[in-house]
Design a protein around this motif. Structure first.
Motif, PDB file in Angstrom:
ATOM      1  N   ASP A  61       0.838  -1.189   0.000  1.00 41.48           N
ATOM      2  CA  ASP A  61       0.000   0.000   0.000  1.00 41.48           C
ATOM      3  C   ASP A  61       0.878   1.247   0.000  1.00 41.48           C
ATOM      4  OD1 ASP A  61      -2.374   1.495   0.092  1.00 41.48           O
ATOM      5  OD2 ASP A  61      -2.411   1.523   2.276  1.00 41.48           O
ATOM      6  N   ILE A  62       0.355   2.298  -0.589  1.00 43.76           N
ATOM      7  CA  ILE A  62       0.973   3.620  -0.490  1.00 43.76           C
ATOM      8  C   ILE A  62      -0.142   4.571  -0.056  1.00 43.76           C
ATOM      9  CG2 ILE A  62       2.110   5.527  -1.672  1.00 43.76           C
ATOM     10  CD1 ILE A  62       3.282   3.494  -3.651  1.00 43.76           C
ATOM     11  N   HIS A  63       0.050   5.189   1.089  1.00 43.42           N
ATOM     12  CA  HIS A  63      -0.912   6.161   1.616  1.00 43.42           C
ATOM     13  C   HIS A  63      -0.274   7.538   1.471  1.00 43.42           C
ATOM     14  CE1 HIS A  63      -4.144   7.484   4.369  1.00 43.42           C
ATOM     15  NE2 HIS A  63      -3.263   8.395   4.694  1.00 43.42           N
ATOM     16  N   GLU A  88       3.964   0.856   2.493  1.00 42.23           N
ATOM     17  CA  GLU A  88       3.872  -0.391   3.248  1.00 42.23           C
ATOM     18  C   GLU A  88       4.256  -1.557   2.357  1.00 42.23           C
ATOM     19  OE1 GLU A  88       0.588  -3.139   5.595  1.00 42.23           O
ATOM     20  OE2 GLU A  88       0.035  -1.114   4.984  1.00 42.23           O
ATOM     21  N   GLY A  89       5.079  -2.453   2.899  1.00 46.09           N
ATOM     22  CA  GLY A  89       5.468  -3.618   2.128  1.00 46.09           C
ATOM     23  C   GLY A  89       6.491  -4.458   2.856  1.00 46.09           C
ATOM     24  N   ASN A  90       6.951  -5.485   2.165  1.00 46.58           N
ATOM     25  CA  ASN A  90       7.956  -6.393   2.720  1.00 46.58           C
ATOM     26  C   ASN A  90       9.305  -6.125   2.067  1.00 46.58           C
ATOM     27  OD1 ASN A  90       6.045  -7.821   4.313  1.00 46.58           O
ATOM     28  ND2 ASN A  90       5.391  -8.933   2.486  1.00 46.58           N
ATOM     29  N   ASN A  91      10.353  -6.265   2.841  1.00 49.00           N
ATOM     30  CA  ASN A  91      11.720  -6.141   2.343  1.00 49.00           C
ATOM     31  C   ASN A  91      11.956  -4.820   1.598  1.00 49.00           C
ATOM     32  OD1 ASN A  91      12.266  -8.808   3.300  1.00 49.00           O
ATOM     33  ND2 ASN A  91      11.309  -9.607   1.443  1.00 49.00           N
ATOM     34  N   LEU A  92      11.460  -3.741   2.152  1.00 50.29           N
ATOM     35  CA  LEU A  92      11.639  -2.439   1.514  1.00 50.29           C
ATOM     36  C   LEU A  92      13.018  -1.886   1.850  1.00 50.29           C
ATOM     37  CD1 LEU A  92       8.120  -0.871   2.175  1.00 50.29           C
ATOM     38  CD2 LEU A  92       8.947  -2.021   0.114  1.00 50.29           C
ATOM     39  N   VAL A 120       7.713  21.969  -4.158  1.00 52.60           N
ATOM     40  CA  VAL A 120       7.134  20.666  -3.838  1.00 52.60           C
ATOM     41  C   VAL A 120       8.135  19.915  -2.969  1.00 52.60           C
ATOM     42  CG1 VAL A 120       6.230  18.485  -4.735  1.00 52.60           C
ATOM     43  CG2 VAL A 120       5.829  20.613  -5.997  1.00 52.60           C
ATOM     44  N   GLU A 121       7.675  19.541  -1.777  1.00 53.91           N
ATOM     45  CA  GLU A 121       8.507  18.787  -0.833  1.00 53.91           C
ATOM     46  C   GLU A 121       7.918  17.393  -0.694  1.00 53.91           C
ATOM     47  OE1 GLU A 121       8.381  18.886   3.825  1.00 53.91           O
ATOM     48  OE2 GLU A 121       9.675  20.523   3.122  1.00 53.91           O
ATOM     49  N   GLU A 122       8.732  16.379  -0.984  1.00 52.93           N
ATOM     50  CA  GLU A 122       8.283  14.992  -0.905  1.00 52.93           C
ATOM     51  C   GLU A 122       9.082  14.250   0.158  1.00 52.93           C
ATOM     52  OE1 GLU A 122       7.708  14.968  -5.688  1.00 52.93           O
ATOM     53  OE2 GLU A 122       9.554  15.411  -4.638  1.00 52.93           O
ATOM     54  N   THR A 123       8.361  13.574   1.035  1.00 53.89           N
ATOM     55  CA  THR A 123       8.993  12.771   2.078  1.00 53.89           C
ATOM     56  C   THR A 123       8.322  11.400   2.097  1.00 53.89           C
ATOM     57  OG1 THR A 123       7.457  13.658   3.736  1.00 53.89           O
ATOM     58  CG2 THR A 123       9.605  14.765   3.516  1.00 53.89           C
ATOM     59  N   PHE A 124       8.967  10.459   2.777  1.00 56.16           N
ATOM     60  CA  PHE A 124       8.373   9.125   2.868  1.00 56.16           C
ATOM     61  C   PHE A 124       8.736   8.474   4.190  1.00 56.16           C
ATOM     62  CE2 PHE A 124      12.580   8.113   1.249  1.00 56.16           C
ATOM     63  CZ  PHE A 124      12.895   6.902   1.870  1.00 56.16           C
ATOM     64  N   GLU A 125       7.951   7.494   4.528  1.00 62.38           N
ATOM     65  CA  GLU A 125       8.272   6.608   5.653  1.00 62.38           C
ATOM     66  C   GLU A 125       7.911   5.201   5.232  1.00 62.38           C
ATOM     67  OE1 GLU A 125       5.513   6.641   9.184  1.00 62.38           O
ATOM     68  OE2 GLU A 125       4.622   8.322   8.087  1.00 62.38           O
ATOM     69  N   ILE A 126       8.613   4.259   5.797  1.00 64.40           N
ATOM     70  CA  ILE A 126       8.399   2.850   5.481  1.00 64.40           C
ATOM     71  C   ILE A 126       7.581   2.216   6.595  1.00 64.40           C
ATOM     72  CG2 ILE A 126       9.542   0.615   5.195  1.00 64.40           C
ATOM     73  CD1 ILE A 126      11.938   2.163   3.998  1.00 64.40           C
TER      74      ILE A 126
END
Length: 129
Positions: A61-63, A88-92, A120-126
């Protein structure tokens, strides 16, 4: 696209999947800045998803959360869009996702369209799933 004026406030268009109402008052439809922010966020999300799939990452999933900063003194123009991806995922692999974020920015037509006028500021978390 063709937009028709609504009798109360705003405009609307009919598209293959339904009607889109747009107005300056969110009681009567999406506000134009909301559509701008949505375009940047969802375009980025779609490109990110494709890039991660090509990297053979197991994505469940990507939220996406997106927020706009506006400048009241300049007709409430959007000055910055913050886009945050919860992946969200496995082995990221964090390093691979960082590379994917660079490719996403480069290949998202909506981000490329606003560069120079909107930050545009893009961030992520696993999220391990």
């Amino acid at each position: 696209m063709e937009f028709k004026m609504k009798p109360d406030v705003g405009f609307y268009t009919e598209v293959g999947f339904g009607r889109l109402d747009v107005a300056g008052d969110d009681e009567f439809g999406f506000r134009p800045y909301q559509l701008l922010v949505s375009s940047v966020a969802v375009c980025s999300g779609g490109v990110l998803r494709k890039v991660l799939e090509k990297m053979r990452m197991e994505i469940k999933d990507i939220h996406i959360t997106a927020e706009a900063e506006r400048i009241e003194e300049e007709a409430s123009r959007v000055s910055k869009i913050k886009v945050h991806f919860r992946i969200e995922g496995n082995n990221l692999d964090e390093k691979k996702i960082e590379k994917a974020m660079v490719l996403t920015r480069k290949n998202c037509s909506m981000v490329q369209s606003v560069i120079g006028s909107i930050e545009v500021e893009e961030t992520f978390e696993i999220i391990r799933g």
